[in-house]
Scaffold this motif. Structure first.
Motif, PDB file in Angstrom:
ATOM      1  N   TYR A 417    -106.648  12.025  33.584  1.00  0.00           N
ATOM      2  CA  TYR A 417    -106.827  12.894  34.742  1.00  0.00           C
ATOM      3  C   TYR A 417    -105.643  13.852  34.857  1.00  0.00           C
ATOM      4  N   HIS A 418    -105.833  14.891  35.683  1.00  0.00           N
ATOM      5  CA  HIS A 418    -104.753  15.805  36.068  1.00  0.00           C
ATOM      6  C   HIS A 418    -104.030  16.364  34.842  1.00  0.00           C
ATOM      7  N   THR A 421    -101.895  13.940  32.708  1.00  0.00           N
ATOM      8  CA  THR A 421    -100.668  13.314  33.221  1.00  0.00           C
ATOM      9  C   THR A 421    -100.927  11.929  33.814  1.00  0.00           C
ATOM     10  N   GLU A 422    -102.186  11.605  34.052  1.00  0.00           N
ATOM     11  CA  GLU A 422    -102.532  10.276  34.544  1.00  0.00           C
ATOM     12  C   GLU A 422    -103.478   9.610  33.548  1.00  0.00           C
ATOM     13  N   LYS A 423    -103.188   8.365  33.209  1.00  0.00           N
ATOM     14  CA  LYS A 423    -103.967   7.639  32.214  1.00  0.00           C
ATOM     15  C   LYS A 423    -104.319   6.269  32.764  1.00  0.00           C
ATOM     16  N   ARG A 424    -105.610   5.913  32.671  1.00  0.00           N
ATOM     17  CA  ARG A 424    -106.075   4.614  33.130  1.00  0.00           C
ATOM     18  C   ARG A 424    -106.740   3.884  31.972  1.00  0.00           C
ATOM     19  N   THR A 459    -102.368   1.636  34.643  1.00  0.00           N
ATOM     20  CA  THR A 459    -102.356   3.041  35.058  1.00  0.00           C
ATOM     21  C   THR A 459    -100.944   3.590  34.938  1.00  0.00           C
ATOM     22  N   THR A 460    -100.818   4.750  34.311  1.00  0.00           N
ATOM     23  CA  THR A 460     -99.518   5.436  34.233  1.00  0.00           C
ATOM     24  C   THR A 460     -99.697   6.868  34.704  1.00  0.00           C
ATOM     25  N   LYS A 461     -98.737   7.334  35.501  1.00  0.00           N
ATOM     26  CA  LYS A 461     -98.733   8.708  36.005  1.00  0.00           C
ATOM     27  C   LYS A 461     -97.387   9.345  35.679  1.00  0.00           C
ATOM     28  N   THR A 475     -96.106   3.387  37.346  1.00  0.00           N
ATOM     29  CA  THR A 475     -96.830   2.451  36.483  1.00  0.00           C
ATOM     30  C   THR A 475     -97.384   1.281  37.292  1.00  0.00           C
TER      31      THR A 475
END
Length: 555
Positions: A417-418, A421-424, A459-461, A475
């Protein structure tokens, strides 16, 4: 200066329950920067082997480590005569120093420990220079218990006294000759120049060795040790190569998120496994793992594949090639195996007769899908493998047929996402294996069922930071090991879960500042009793730690 103690949660090894007197001790003190080899002389000891039916440790190893300075997490292993006993990893030290202890029951390696001369090998892949100053100091101890001093068991403090005698009898009746340690262990491992593990760099590689199986073998099990590193350390979060290519990304961490360790005999697939995603102490967010380390980091699990149905193919007196590979892998994996063999105690010349009854190709299906728009989008992989093998073995124990059934389901989903920059990441592995031994009259001699579930959510942002050349990373992690094993009337269940949340300011690979919380719950249960523990840590400090051996109700 006080060194900080790091910890991982396990079921306590109840040495105190065995009234065997003082243990015999053999130890090797080593400072590890590479491979250290020494020879241990076994004392003239007898062992508490009949107490194995109580599932208590009678042979143990203790791995004590301390370190201070700057250092990354490192992988390490212990081998005896080329057979691996322990795969472990290190905690990341502080300037003030840390220490930890790993205890492991090594009773199943009794056939090696009974030898007069044992070659001990230890490998810890460390680098020490002006930047990485941490030197690991390791003390390795083996404990032997003398059967001559056995006076009985003292388990009164472990479970309710009115319940224990009945349940212990159930355990004794459930565990037959197939549960005793193997009579012979043959390593399927490397030459030891850089550790005895095989280093696998790609999906096309297979590593192994030729082995001649004794003709009086009536049972065979392959135990596999595995760990993942480099570009595949976080294989469960790797996007497909198409995502990297379309976005001109330079990272090599790709090739999708499906990995499976394959075992072949003479180029024929006989077993496979999907490993539990162990996270090393520098992984995801290093602040999660102070002072509680991730599940399995100090004692990586090994995995068993029952090969008894294939004995007809192996008892011909010829050598056969056992090899290991990793499907879809990229650099790099460390894999080796121990072939555990049970031998018929018959008069020489002794030969066991065997025949394969059912050996069809495992049913395998994998589906991949992806949808990306620039750096955003998603990909999904679903895999299912199902197999059933059977064969009979005729020995002095009778004509017994072993049926091995196994089914594994794997699902992985990754979303961005974004603008990436965001990974799930969401992953789940479910495995069920059943090993049934039947007499020639159709009576079930034993039935062992093992169910395992490995759910993972991460999740990491990545956000801009107020400091130059840095980024702020948020995280969240939730992962778990669940398994249940039943052998006749015996039932064992284990649940180990960690929920972590944190942030860190990162520059290149260095964590400049941050904070994190880790909540861990651990629960073990069998017919004799229970053990549970709950731990909470925040910002490197242990906030709470409670344990209990009280059961609400018996299984």
């Amino acid at each position: 200066m006080i060194l900080a103690e790091y910890m991982g949660l396990v079921v306590p090894i109840l040495h105190s329950a065995l009234n065997c007197g003082d243990p015999g001790i053999g130890s090797s003190r080593v400072w590890l920067r590479g491979v250290v080899v020494s020879t241990l002389k076994k004392r003239d000891l007898y062992f508490c082997l009949e107490l194995l039916t109580l599932y208590l440790s009678v042979l143990g190893s203790i791995f004590n480590v301390s370190c201070k300075g700057e250092q990354y997490d490192r992988i390490a292993a212990v081998w005896l005569d080329g057979a691996e006993l322990l795969r472990t990893s290190t905690a990341e030290p502080t300037d003030d120093g840390i220490f930890w202890t790993v205890n492991k029951d090594v009773t199943k390696y009794t056939s090696i420990l009974l030898k007069d001369d044992i070659t001990l090998s230890v490998m810890l892949e460390n680098l020490v220079n002006e930047i990485f100053t941490g030197v690991y100091h390791v003390n390795l101890t083996f404990l032997y218990y003398d059967i001559k001093n056995v006076t009985g068991l003292e388990l009164g403090n472990y479970v309710d006294n009115n319940h224990i005698s009945m349940e212990v009898n159930k355990l004794r009746n459930s565990l037959d000759l197939y549960e005793k340690p193997a009579d012979l262990i043959i390593p399927i491992s490397g030459n030891g120049d850089n550790g005895f593990w095989f280093r696998i760099e790609s999906e096309s590689e297979l590593h192994g060795q030729r082995v001649v199986i004794p003709k009086n073998t009536y049972k065979a099990v392959m135990e596999i040790y595995v760990s993942f590193h480099g570009d595949d350390e976080f294989w469960y979060s790797n996007p497909p190569d198409s995502y990297l290519k379309m976005n001109n990304l330079t990272t090599k961490r790709g090739h999708g998120a499906y990995r499976e360790v394959l075992l072949k005999i003479d180029e024929n697939l006989v077993g496979s496994l999907i490993p539990f995603p162990v996270i090393f102490t520098g992984g995801i967010n290093p602040l999660f793992w102070e002072p509680v380390v991730s599940i399995g980091a100090f004692d990586l699990p090994s995995y068993d594949i029952d090969l008894t149905p294939f004995l007809e193919l192996l008892l011909d007196g010829k050598d056969h090639f056992f090899d290991l590979g990793v499907a879809d892998s990229i650099p790099f994996w460390l894999v080796d195996g121990n072939l555990h063999l049970w031998l018929d105690d018959c008069k020489s010349p002794c030969e066991v007769q065997a025949e394969v009854l059912d050996y069809g190709a495992p049913k395998f299906n994998i589906e991949r899908s992806s949808s990306f728009h620039g750096l955003d989008g998603s990909c999904e992989i679903e895999m299912r493998r199902k197999s059933k093998f059977s064969g009979w073995v005729n020995s002095t124990s009778g004509n017994l047929t072993t049926i091995v059934s196994r089914e594994v389901k794997f699902k992985n989903e990754i979303k961005f996402y974004h603008n990436g920059t965001e990974k799930r990441v969401r992953q789940n592995v479910r495995e069920e294996s059943i090993v049934r031994v039947v007499s020639d009259t159709g009576i079930t001699i034993s039935r062992t069922t093992v169910k395992k579930i490995y759910p993972l959510s991460m999740t990491t942002k990545n956000l801009p930071s107020t400091e130059n050349d840095t980024s702020l990373m948020l995280t969240d992690l939730d992962h778990e090991w669940r398994d249940r094993k039943s052998i006749g009337d015996l039932s064992i269940s284990l649940t180990n879960r960690q929920i972590c949340s944190g942030w860190m300011v990162v520059q290149d690979h260095d964590v400049l500042s941050g904070g994190a919380t880790t909540q861990q719950t651990y629960s073990y249960r069998d017919n004799v009793g229970c053990y549970s523990r709950s731990v909470s840590a925040a910002n490197g400090t242990l906030m709470s730690d409670t344990a209990s051996s009280v059961c609400a109700a018996f299984l």
